[in-house]
Design a protein around this motif. Structure first.
Motif, PDB file in Angstrom:
ATOM      1  N   ASP A  28      61.758 -71.400 -18.498  1.00 55.77           N
ATOM      2  CA  ASP A  28      61.148 -70.245 -19.976  1.00 55.77           C
ATOM      3  C   ASP A  28      62.701 -70.474 -21.413  1.00 55.77           C
ATOM      4  O   ASP A  28      62.726 -69.640 -22.047  1.00 55.77           O
ATOM      5  CB  ASP A  28      60.457 -69.178 -20.309  1.00 55.77           C
ATOM      6  N   ASP A  29      63.615 -70.785 -20.162  1.00 48.02           N
ATOM      7  CA  ASP A  29      65.058 -70.132 -20.807  1.00 48.02           C
ATOM      8  C   ASP A  29      65.673 -71.028 -21.840  1.00 48.02           C
ATOM      9  O   ASP A  29      65.368 -72.307 -21.756  1.00 48.02           O
ATOM     10  CB  ASP A  29      66.118 -70.675 -19.594  1.00 48.02           C
ATOM     11  N   ALA A  30      65.925 -70.533 -23.283  1.00 52.96           N
ATOM     12  CA  ALA A  30      66.541 -71.462 -24.106  1.00 52.96           C
ATOM     13  C   ALA A  30      67.136 -72.717 -23.835  1.00 52.96           C
ATOM     14  O   ALA A  30      67.498 -73.395 -24.014  1.00 52.96           O
ATOM     15  CB  ALA A  30      66.595 -70.649 -25.583  1.00 52.96           C
ATOM     16  N   GLN A  31      68.393 -71.967 -23.357  1.00 57.00           N
ATOM     17  CA  GLN A  31      69.566 -73.152 -22.611  1.00 57.00           C
ATOM     18  C   GLN A  31      69.309 -74.174 -21.916  1.00 57.00           C
ATOM     19  O   GLN A  31      69.842 -75.248 -21.980  1.00 57.00           O
ATOM     20  CB  GLN A  31      70.840 -72.353 -22.155  1.00 57.00           C
ATOM     21  N   ARG A  65      66.970 -76.654 -23.859  1.00 56.59           N
ATOM     22  CA  ARG A  65      68.088 -77.313 -24.569  1.00 56.59           C
ATOM     23  C   ARG A  65      68.590 -78.625 -23.733  1.00 56.59           C
ATOM     24  O   ARG A  65      69.453 -79.600 -23.954  1.00 56.59           O
ATOM     25  CB  ARG A  65      68.407 -76.593 -25.460  1.00 56.59           C
ATOM     26  N   LEU A  94      59.486 -68.975 -28.686  1.00 57.66           N
ATOM     27  CA  LEU A  94      59.513 -70.480 -27.335  1.00 57.66           C
ATOM     28  C   LEU A  94      59.430 -71.165 -28.694  1.00 57.66           C
ATOM     29  O   LEU A  94      59.953 -72.853 -28.554  1.00 57.66           O
ATOM     30  CB  LEU A  94      58.662 -71.015 -26.130  1.00 57.66           C
ATOM     31  N   VAL A 144      62.946 -72.889 -29.549  1.00 59.71           N
ATOM     32  CA  VAL A 144      63.107 -73.474 -28.694  1.00 59.71           C
ATOM     33  C   VAL A 144      62.261 -74.910 -28.946  1.00 59.71           C
ATOM     34  O   VAL A 144      63.253 -76.130 -29.104  1.00 59.71           O
ATOM     35  CB  VAL A 144      63.050 -72.672 -27.529  1.00 59.71           C
TER      36      VAL A 144
END
Length: 198
Positions: free
Chosen positions: A34-37, A40, A65, A68
């Protein structure tokens, strides 16, 4: 092993592990995150899930999220409730969703005694378009759902249950299936492979 980073969106919707297992069968070691970076930076993103739309949207908003997912530029594949959450609005909990597809998610309204909701089981897809659906016209795939996306300009596969509806959608880099490719045997495997090869 397939040399690409495939991320699976981790949120409060069940059934994510059948998707990760399907990817592993194709030689992909997916990243559940669930980490944005990380989302992406991935080459592909899968947005699967089973559950209830308003609760899922509340969780996505609470964790940022929603923004994102809207911002992703690589190929994204929504599955089941993932397809529904990519639409503009859902009747399930009367909730505004991510708005990628300009469509309203509706509840099945049975018209005959034999029309059961949820719709569960194998059903045929037809009128397939898009590279995602290469080689699967007229094949059977596995569905479990009480809500559906009506046919719309972004429909790339149709199924019939009570009425014709969108079995799959595509707009820009976003793809989605109402059915579960990860539970649809060799046909579903072909669709996931098509997605990885887009």
């Amino acid at each position: 092993m397939i040399d690409m980073q495939v991320a699976v969106v981790k949120y409060n919707a069940g059934n994510i592990y059948s998707v990760t297992n399907a990817l592993k069968r194709l030689g992909v070691e997916p990243l559940l995150t669930d980490d944005a970076q990380q989302l992406r930076q991935a080459d592909r993103v899968l947005f699967p899930g089973q559950g209830e739309a308003s609760g899922a949207m509340a969780y996505l908003r609470e964790h940022g999220l929603d923004q994102v997912i809207r911002s992703l530029t690589q190929p994204v594949l929504g599955i089941c409730i993932g397809q529904q959450l990519l639409c503009r609005h859902s009747e399930e909990g009367d909730v505004d969703c991510l708005g990628i597809f300009d469509a309203e998610v509706k509840r099945f309204s049975p018209t005959r005694h034999e029309d059961k909701v949820p719709c569960m089981g194998w059903n045929k897809i037809y009128d397939t378009k898009s590279e995602l659906m290469t080689g699967v016209e007229g094949q059977f795939v596995y569905f479990v759902h009480s809500f559906y996306v009506p046919s719309c300009p972004e429909t790339i596969a149709t199924a019939d249950y009570i009425q014709p509806y969108s079995a799959a959608l595509h707009k820009d880099n976003f793809y989605a299936t109402q059915f579960h490719p990860e539970k649809s045997g060799s046909v579903g495997e072909r669709i996931i492979r098509n997605f990885l090869e887009l």
